[in-house]
Design a protein around this motif. Structure first.
Motif: not given
Length: 497
Positions: A66-68, A70-71, A73-74, A102
């Motif tokens: 999920r963090t990946e 979100d990164e 998306t940002a 990433n």
């Protein structure tokens, strides 16, 4: 703990070997149970720890996915390439930039698909090429909304999160995939579990060794008890277990066994002494009868009458001995006494009336119980009081007084027989209560020395005892002697439970 006996004989060793051959020894059973408990505990701890570690790893992988996303998306929210600042022109450019910026963690992989076809992936090495796996491509390539799931690859489980990517005004539909090789990521938990299994095996071996040692120490007194029991014979009850440890449960066991052996030895000694004394007492009248019958003159009527009188007297004495022996034998049985509510005053009066026929003495009675009713076996108490009265007659002369009395003192009933006779010597005060023992100074001694023993047995059967003190003549002017007082001390019970 060790025992006095030197050790088991050959027969004992054979018996021990056979018993061990037929079943597991207690020591082995203790070790087996300890091992079972230790192994079960280690298995539960290892399994729970491994499952918690795997669950924590899975949670961490899902959070990382999920963090990946979100990164990503940002990174692409502005619609511009962060390296040049120019707007993205194609979906390919968006995917390539996201995968380039990433950085994948160990066992993590980023893949990009455009229109269901693989286009990009991160550079980290992976156990298998998911990009070349058509089944995985068919699974994640067509997604139209964020999708999380698992996939069984050739390298094991893969946990992934696929996010569709579109660019306004640009053709094509992309998919960005963040994937974790779960089995490889869980290897740390698996290695920890294997390490726990190895440590558990060593722990189990140490526990088995410790259990073997401790069980040996714990069971040592039990083995000592067994060796001592084998060393005891019908004629030798002297073997004892020597206590060498502190006061614990095993120490209590050894003390209890030694106390039991003391009681058995005392009982056996008393039985042998009783049989020897009884045989001696019964042999004497038999010898007397045979001796007189051997020399009697059948032709002399006077000699025959004299011999018959002597035989009758000796047979009567034997009958009394046997009757007293039977009373003492029955005293060990629960039904020796049959207590019932008894009027103590009336009992003393009736006993005094019977005692007057034992001898020409100044008989009297002292009562201070005021109609007390006590649970007593009236026949046995009468028997005891008459035995004491007969004993008093044997140690007095016609001018002496014999007094029967009853009193309550400190919650106990006291039934007394006192006399003004010659009294009891200090050296005889303890001995006269033993079987076949006679006190000195008796004016007649045809008894077998069982009377006071019978009295003591009757008192004990009522939960009491027999006490001896000075008689009614002690310190009184004009009385013929110090006398003696025998007292049945019986705890008060209105009803027998």
């Amino acid at each position: 703990m060790t025992t006095v006996p030197t050790g088991p004989t050959t027969t004992d060793r054979t018996t021990t070997t056979e018993s061990r051959g037929g079943r597991l020894s207690a020591r082995l059973r203790i070790v087996a149970w300890v091992l079972l408990v230790v192994l079960a505990s280690l298995a539960v701890v290892t399994l729970v720890t491994w499952r918690l570690s795997v669950a924590e790893t899975d949670t961490r992988m899902d959070a990382a996915l999920r963090t990946e996303v979100d990164e990503f998306t940002a990174l692409t929210a502005s619609g511009r390439d962060p390296s040049s600042g120019t707007p993205f022109g194609t979906v390919d450019a968006v995917l390539q930039t996201a995968i380039t910026y990433n950085l994948a963690r160990p066992n993590e992989k980023f893949l990009g698909y455009v229109d269901g076809v693989f286009r990009f992936q991160s550079r980290q090495a992976s156990p298998v090429l998911l990009s070349a796996d058509p089944a995985f491509t068919a699974l994640v390539g067509p997604v139209t909304e964020p999708t999380a799931g698992t996939y069984a690859s050739a390298a094991g489980e893969v946990r992934y999160l696929a996010v569709p990517v579109t660019l306004t005004g640009a053709p094509g539909r992309g998919v960005l995939v963040a994937a974790y090789f779960a089995d490889q990521e869980r290897e740390a938990a698996d290695d920890a579990a294997l390490l726990m299994v190895g440590v558990g095996a060593v722990t189990a071996l140490l526990a088995a060794g410790g259990a073997w040692f401790v069980a040996g120490r714990i069971l040592a007194p039990v083995r000592s008890v067994a060796r001592t029991a084998r060393a005891i014979t019908e004629t030798d009850l002297s073997a004892r277990i020597r206590v060498e440890t502190g006061r614990d449960e095993m120490g209590d066991l050894v003390s209890a066994v030694n106390a039991m052996l003391d009681r058995l030895e005392a009982g056996a000694t008393e039985q042998r002494r009783f049989v020897d004394d009884a045989g001696h007492e019964l042999r004497t009248p038999i010898t007397i009868v045979r001796g007189h019958l051997d020399v009697v003159d059948p032709g002399d009527p006077a000699d025959v009458r004299e011999a018959l009188a002597l035989v009758d007297d000796e047979l009567e004495r034997m009958n009394r001995i046997v009757a007293d022996l039977l009373v003492l034998a029955k005293a060990e049985q629960p039904a020796f006494v049959r207590p019932e509510p008894t009027d103590v005053d009336a009992l003393v009066e009736e006993t005094l009336a019977k005692a007057r026929g034992l001898g020409d003495r100044h008989w009297g009675v002292v009562k201070s119980v005021g109609g007390l009713v006590q649970a007593l076996d009236a026949q046995r108490i009468t028997q005891a009081l008459l035995a004491l009265a007969d004993n008093a007659v044997a140690h007095t002369v016609p001018a002496d007084r014999i007094v029967l009395g009853a009193a309550m003192s400190g919650g106990v009933l006291e039934l007394r027989v006192s006399d003004t006779g010659i009294g009891v010597a200090d050296a005889d005060r303890d001995r006269i209560f033993a079987r076949f023992a006679r006190g000195g100074g008796a004016r007649r001694s045809e008894g077998a020395g069982l009377g006071l023993a019978v009295v003591g047995a009757i008192a004990a059967a009522h939960g009491g005892r027999v006490a001896l003190s000075d008689g009614v003549g002690a310190g009184r002017p004009g009385e013929s002697g110090p006398g003696a007082t025998f007292t049945l001390v019986i705890p008060f019970r209105a009803e027998w439970s």
